[in-house]
Design a protein around this motif. Structure first.
Motif, PDB file in Angstrom:
ATOM      1  N   ASP A  79      47.346  96.535  32.828  1.00 44.75           N
ATOM      2  CA  ASP A  79      48.223  96.943  33.623  1.00 44.75           C
ATOM      3  C   ASP A  79      49.103  96.353  35.133  1.00 44.75           C
ATOM      4  O   ASP A  79      49.679  96.579  35.949  1.00 44.75           O
ATOM      5  CB  ASP A  79      48.600  98.523  33.774  1.00 44.75           C
ATOM      6  N   GLY A  80      48.124  95.255  35.411  1.00 44.35           N
ATOM      7  CA  GLY A  80      47.153  94.905  36.593  1.00 44.35           C
ATOM      8  C   GLY A  80      45.567  95.117  37.502  1.00 44.35           C
ATOM      9  O   GLY A  80      45.342  95.438  36.219  1.00 44.35           O
TER      10      GLY A  80
ATOM     11  N   ALA B 260      45.528  91.343  25.531  1.00 37.72           N
ATOM     12  CA  ALA B 260      44.843  90.237  25.761  1.00 37.72           C
ATOM     13  C   ALA B 260      45.838  89.731  26.305  1.00 37.72           C
ATOM     14  O   ALA B 260      45.539  88.516  27.311  1.00 37.72           O
ATOM     15  CB  ALA B 260      44.225  89.627  24.671  1.00 37.72           C
ATOM     16  N   GLU B 261      47.138  89.629  26.156  1.00 37.01           N
ATOM     17  CA  GLU B 261      48.365  88.463  26.634  1.00 37.01           C
ATOM     18  C   GLU B 261      48.866  89.252  28.167  1.00 37.01           C
ATOM     19  O   GLU B 261      48.636  88.030  29.347  1.00 37.01           O
ATOM     20  CB  GLU B 261      49.889  89.305  26.359  1.00 37.01           C
ATOM     21  N   ARG B 262      48.802  90.750  28.608  1.00 38.76           N
ATOM     22  CA  ARG B 262      48.932  90.847  29.881  1.00 38.76           C
ATOM     23  C   ARG B 262      47.557  90.211  30.804  1.00 38.76           C
ATOM     24  O   ARG B 262      47.806  90.387  31.833  1.00 38.76           O
ATOM     25  CB  ARG B 262      48.548  92.010  29.864  1.00 38.76           C
ATOM     26  N   LEU B 263      46.095  90.865  30.323  1.00 36.51           N
ATOM     27  CA  LEU B 263      44.722  90.593  30.657  1.00 36.51           C
ATOM     28  C   LEU B 263      45.107  88.622  31.050  1.00 36.51           C
ATOM     29  O   LEU B 263      44.552  88.289  33.208  1.00 36.51           O
ATOM     30  CB  LEU B 263      43.716  89.958  30.278  1.00 36.51           C
ATOM     31  N   ARG B 264      45.569  88.085  29.942  1.00 36.66           N
ATOM     32  CA  ARG B 264      45.303  86.234  30.588  1.00 36.66           C
ATOM     33  C   ARG B 264      46.473  85.885  31.829  1.00 36.66           C
ATOM     34  O   ARG B 264      46.407  85.022  32.869  1.00 36.66           O
ATOM     35  CB  ARG B 264      46.273  85.939  29.275  1.00 36.66           C
TER      36      ARG B 264
ATOM     37  N   VAL C 249      34.399  89.575  42.045  1.00 39.13           N
ATOM     38  CA  VAL C 249      34.044  89.479  40.871  1.00 39.13           C
ATOM     39  C   VAL C 249      34.686  90.719  40.477  1.00 39.13           C
ATOM     40  O   VAL C 249      35.437  91.546  40.741  1.00 39.13           O
ATOM     41  CB  VAL C 249      32.269  89.700  40.873  1.00 39.13           C
ATOM     42  N   ALA C 250      35.143  90.383  38.885  1.00 37.57           N
ATOM     43  CA  ALA C 250      36.151  91.897  38.226  1.00 37.57           C
ATOM     44  C   ALA C 250      35.698  92.147  36.802  1.00 37.57           C
ATOM     45  O   ALA C 250      35.945  91.150  36.611  1.00 37.57           O
ATOM     46  CB  ALA C 250      37.484  90.998  38.312  1.00 37.57           C
ATOM     47  N   VAL C 251      35.403  93.099  36.362  1.00 43.54           N
ATOM     48  CA  VAL C 251      35.508  93.978  35.428  1.00 43.54           C
ATOM     49  C   VAL C 251      37.021  93.676  34.761  1.00 43.54           C
ATOM     50  O   VAL C 251      37.779  94.239  35.071  1.00 43.54           O
ATOM     51  CB  VAL C 251      35.017  95.340  35.701  1.00 43.54           C
ATOM     52  N   LEU C 252      37.217  93.409  33.627  1.00 43.55           N
ATOM     53  CA  LEU C 252      37.797  93.709  32.321  1.00 43.55           C
ATOM     54  C   LEU C 252      38.007  95.084  31.787  1.00 43.55           C
ATOM     55  O   LEU C 252      37.134  95.282  30.903  1.00 43.55           O
ATOM     56  CB  LEU C 252      38.033  92.021  32.267  1.00 43.55           C
ATOM     57  N   LEU C 253      39.442  95.605  31.660  1.00 41.30           N
ATOM     58  CA  LEU C 253      39.266  96.737  31.243  1.00 41.30           C
ATOM     59  C   LEU C 253      40.268  97.591  30.500  1.00 41.30           C
ATOM     60  O   LEU C 253      41.267  96.842  30.872  1.00 41.30           O
ATOM     61  CB  LEU C 253      38.388  98.170  32.140  1.00 41.30           C
ATOM     62  N   HIS C 254      40.227  98.496  29.721  1.00 46.09           N
ATOM     63  CA  HIS C 254      41.533  99.303  29.370  1.00 46.09           C
ATOM     64  C   HIS C 254      41.982 100.365  30.370  1.00 46.09           C
ATOM     65  O   HIS C 254      40.999 100.643  31.200  1.00 46.09           O
ATOM     66  CB  HIS C 254      41.156  99.491  28.473  1.00 46.09           C
TER      67      HIS C 254
ATOM     68  N   LEU D  89      45.265  84.078  35.445  1.00 49.58           N
ATOM     69  CA  LEU D  89      46.538  83.594  35.807  1.00 49.58           C
ATOM     70  C   LEU D  89      46.553  83.706  36.817  1.00 49.58           C
ATOM     71  O   LEU D  89      47.276  82.462  38.270  1.00 49.58           O
ATOM     72  CB  LEU D  89      46.896  82.676  34.685  1.00 49.58           C
ATOM     73  N   ALA D  90      47.363  84.452  37.586  1.00 47.71           N
ATOM     74  CA  ALA D  90      48.062  84.790  39.161  1.00 47.71           C
ATOM     75  C   ALA D  90      46.981  85.540  40.302  1.00 47.71           C
ATOM     76  O   ALA D  90      46.908  85.565  41.319  1.00 47.71           O
ATOM     77  CB  ALA D  90      49.072  86.150  38.873  1.00 47.71           C
ATOM     78  N   LEU D  91      45.979  85.136  39.679  1.00 46.10           N
ATOM     79  CA  LEU D  91      45.026  85.627  41.190  1.00 46.10           C
ATOM     80  C   LEU D  91      45.471  84.398  41.970  1.00 46.10           C
ATOM     81  O   LEU D  91      44.929  83.191  41.520  1.00 46.10           O
ATOM     82  CB  LEU D  91      43.232  85.627  40.575  1.00 46.10           C
TER      83      LEU D  91
END
Length: 205
Positions: A198-199, A43-47, A169-174, A51-53
């Motif tokens: 991971d990015g 969750a922290e890394r996705l944030r 459009v982006a999907v959030l995944l493991h 935010l860097a987009l």
């Protein structure tokens, strides 16, 4: 492809449905093995990655969602976006599985919706409000290298994405859920990227 191509919900092929069920089962089993520390780190890394987009700037509009269970977490991200001055839209699940949208006003302004989903208590803006978004972040269980996303099977986000034009459009995944062999059906919408802990992985149709 437009919403008119599947006005009564997704058109399904039995073989594709079976293949998707098998892949969905494998992914959800793997997710169930993730511990709380791993989910918190994700969750922290996705944030940070979102935010860097370059599309995420003050005054932008981001359509996202409230994660649950072992999904990649969005809670830290939602609050960070608001703090930056980004307008955040969250889905409101409708009885026909379509998605209405409402503005996120903080965790204290979330309420339980259909199927125990969390949604904003703010006024609903209509199903077309997602078209205002500069960035659309969607849930999923897997995505192919060509951007074909697989969700939970209700078709809600395929219908919503048919209303989006020009947004990132982006999907959030493991990580292990990216680049999978996803069966493709007529109603399936593609995404531009996958974001994991991971990015950002740009996907090519």
């Amino acid at each position: 492809m437009t919403e008119a191509d599947f006005p009564h919900g997704p058109v399904t092929d039995p073989a594709s449905v079976a293949a998707k069920k098998a892949l969905r089962r494998d992914v959800l089993t793997a997710r169930a093995a993730l511990d709380a520390d791993a989910l918190a780190l994700t969750a922290e890394r996705l944030r940070d990655h979102v935010l860097a987009l370059p599309q995420v700037v003050a005054g932008a509009c981001v359509a996202a969602y409230v994660s649950g269970g072992s999904e990649p977490g969005t809670r830290p991200l939602l609050d960070a976006l608001r703090e930056r001055g980004v307008r955040v839209l969250l889905p409101v699940l409708l009885p026909d599985d379509d998605l209405d949208w409402a503005e996120y006003a903080g965790p204290e302004a979330l309420t339980e919706g259909l199927r125990r989903t969390l949604q904003p208590a703010t006024p609903a803006l209509g199903v077309d409000a997602v078209a205002d978004a500069d960035v659309v972040l969607v849930p999923g269980v897997a995505v192919s290298a060509t951007g074909h996303r697989m969700g939970r099977g209700g078709g809600s986000y395929d219908r919503a994405l048919a209303r989006v034009d020009g947004a990132f459009v982006a999907v959030l995944l493991h990580p292990g859920e990216v680049g999978r062999r996803v069966p493709v059906e007529l109603h399936d919408q593609v995404v531009d990227a996958a974001i994991t802990r991971d990015g950002v992985v740009v996907l090519a149709p």
